[in-house]
Design an enzyme around this catalytic site. Sequence first.
Site, PDB file in Angstrom:
ATOM      1  N   GLU A 146       0.726  -1.295   0.037  1.00 56.49           N
ATOM      2  CA  GLU A 146      -0.004   0.053   0.153  1.00 56.49           C
ATOM      3  C   GLU A 146       1.004   1.337  -0.023  1.00 56.49           C
ATOM      4  O   GLU A 146       1.780   1.444   0.845  1.00 56.49           O
ATOM      5  CB  GLU A 146      -0.888   0.006   1.223  1.00 56.49           C
ATOM      6  CG  GLU A 146      -2.019  -1.272   1.280  1.00 56.49           C
ATOM      7  CD  GLU A 146      -2.463  -1.490   2.647  1.00 56.49           C
ATOM      8  OE1 GLU A 146      -3.517  -2.241   2.759  1.00 56.49           O
ATOM      9  OE2 GLU A 146      -1.982  -1.024   3.708  1.00 56.49           O
ATOM     10  N   LEU A 183      -6.323  -0.996  -0.774  1.00 54.73           N
ATOM     11  CA  LEU A 183      -6.255  -1.380   0.638  1.00 54.73           C
ATOM     12  C   LEU A 183      -7.042  -2.519   1.211  1.00 54.73           C
ATOM     13  O   LEU A 183      -8.257  -2.613   1.395  1.00 54.73           O
ATOM     14  CB  LEU A 183      -6.901  -0.289   1.317  1.00 54.73           C
ATOM     15  CG  LEU A 183      -6.242   1.201   1.092  1.00 54.73           C
ATOM     16  CD1 LEU A 183      -7.083   2.232   2.027  1.00 54.73           C
ATOM     17  CD2 LEU A 183      -5.028   1.109   1.712  1.00 54.73           C
ATOM     18  N   SER A 184      -6.390  -3.621   0.669  1.00 53.30           N
ATOM     19  CA  SER A 184      -7.210  -4.946   0.921  1.00 53.30           C
ATOM     20  C   SER A 184      -5.898  -6.083   1.091  1.00 53.30           C
ATOM     21  O   SER A 184      -5.576  -6.815   0.400  1.00 53.30           O
ATOM     22  CB  SER A 184      -7.776  -5.412  -0.348  1.00 53.30           C
ATOM     23  OG  SER A 184      -8.568  -6.774  -0.024  1.00 53.30           O
ATOM     24  N   GLU A 185      -5.524  -6.056   2.495  1.00 57.19           N
ATOM     25  CA  GLU A 185      -4.213  -6.879   3.017  1.00 57.19           C
ATOM     26  C   GLU A 185      -4.643  -8.379   2.584  1.00 57.19           C
ATOM     27  O   GLU A 185      -3.722  -9.084   2.056  1.00 57.19           O
ATOM     28  CB  GLU A 185      -3.960  -6.523   4.341  1.00 57.19           C
ATOM     29  CG  GLU A 185      -3.278  -5.344   4.680  1.00 57.19           C
ATOM     30  CD  GLU A 185      -4.511  -4.394   4.740  1.00 57.19           C
ATOM     31  OE1 GLU A 185      -5.681  -4.567   4.698  1.00 57.19           O
ATOM     32  OE2 GLU A 185      -4.381  -3.054   4.650  1.00 57.19           O
ATOM     33  N   GLN A 235       3.049  -1.580   6.177  1.00 57.75           N
ATOM     34  CA  GLN A 235       3.811  -0.475   6.723  1.00 57.75           C
ATOM     35  C   GLN A 235       3.724  -0.521   8.384  1.00 57.75           C
ATOM     36  O   GLN A 235       4.510   0.046   9.036  1.00 57.75           O
ATOM     37  CB  GLN A 235       3.108   0.750   6.266  1.00 57.75           C
ATOM     38  CG  GLN A 235       3.327   1.112   4.750  1.00 57.75           C
ATOM     39  CD  GLN A 235       2.764   2.288   4.391  1.00 57.75           C
ATOM     40  OE1 GLN A 235       2.254   3.087   5.249  1.00 57.75           O
ATOM     41  NE2 GLN A 235       2.520   2.484   3.057  1.00 57.75           N
ATOM     42  N   HIS A 242      -0.505   0.077  16.412  1.00 62.99           N
ATOM     43  CA  HIS A 242       0.542   0.150  15.596  1.00 62.99           C
ATOM     44  C   HIS A 242       1.867  -0.322  16.529  1.00 62.99           C
ATOM     45  O   HIS A 242       3.088  -0.555  16.036  1.00 62.99           O
ATOM     46  CB  HIS A 242       1.048   1.518  15.093  1.00 62.99           C
ATOM     47  CG  HIS A 242      -0.130   2.074  14.289  1.00 62.99           C
ATOM     48  ND1 HIS A 242      -0.020   3.103  13.697  1.00 62.99           N
ATOM     49  CD2 HIS A 242      -1.298   1.526  13.790  1.00 62.99           C
ATOM     50  CE1 HIS A 242      -0.889   3.453  13.098  1.00 62.99           C
ATOM     51  NE2 HIS A 242      -1.867   2.466  12.851  1.00 62.99           N
TER      52      HIS A 242
END
Length: 323
Positions: free
Chosen positions: A29, A56-58, A80, A128
């Site tokens: 991404e 945006l589709s892991e 990321q 995160h």
Amino acid sequence: MPKLSYAKALNRALSDEMARDPSVFVMGEDIHLALTQTTTGLLDRFGPQRVVQTPLSEQGFTNFATGAAMAGRRPVVEYQIPFLLLLVIEQIANQANKFALMSGGQTRVPVTYLLPGTGWRPGWGAQHSDQPYSVFAHLGVKTVIPATPTDAYGLLTTAIRDDDPVMVFAPMPALGIREDVDYADLAPIPLGVGLVRRAGTDVTVVAVGHLVHDALAVAEELAGEVSVEVFDPRSLYPFDWAGLAASLERTGRLVVFDDSNRSCGLAGEILATAAEEMRLDAAPKRVTRPDGAVVIGCAPGLDLAVQPSRAQLTNAIRAVLKS
């Protein structure tokens, strides 16, 4: 001698492997923007067919990487932030990592999963701040966590060339580390081979990832009091148990310094294996985050307080020497 930063080492490894092998490509991404700096310049050099910006589709693009690998390509998937891995455990551990076994070795899945910013930094936030490397090691996925720029280059290169899926965790606190290098000496580093970063005779400290540098600093501070050996496993699965056993034959005492949660973490596995199979003259210690530490990640002050520290490591070293 030129200096090489950790982030630049990852970038150089990607660039060198893409130039060496046309089957290698990178995807992720916002990868065209090189937000993590690991893909800087790759789009201009190799073009959008080999530097692929994903939606945006892991789950979708992680499975895409599996299919591409089965078709003969060598994808490097950049995530990321580490919590994205929790969305794709199924795709990595239960699919990509099992196809070779399920096909009787007829199909290989050479995918590299690159995390160029795992772990804590100020204000990084609860979602995160994870260090989920022990999860993938537990599930039998090859997993490495380089501590230095040289190792970042060597282990990422090896991961890309490996015929199995490999997780490469690059800790956020390590990305700014720089070291003097001779570029001609940069080379692949075998998986499952640890390194004694500092020799010692009284206690072995197994330090994971960026904590290697804190362990070396503590060892230097305590040099007049105790001789500390610092062992960097580099590869978490496979783990260099023989290297650790050799270190403990010299010292007989063990402290593990690990930036993940205490229960069911890597530190506990290292302590258990050492207790079962290796020389220990005293009960071992571990310095980790406390259980459930990530749930307070939105409070920067509390988040800082739960990080394993040099002071905690110092206390643990002194405690094993007294026991």
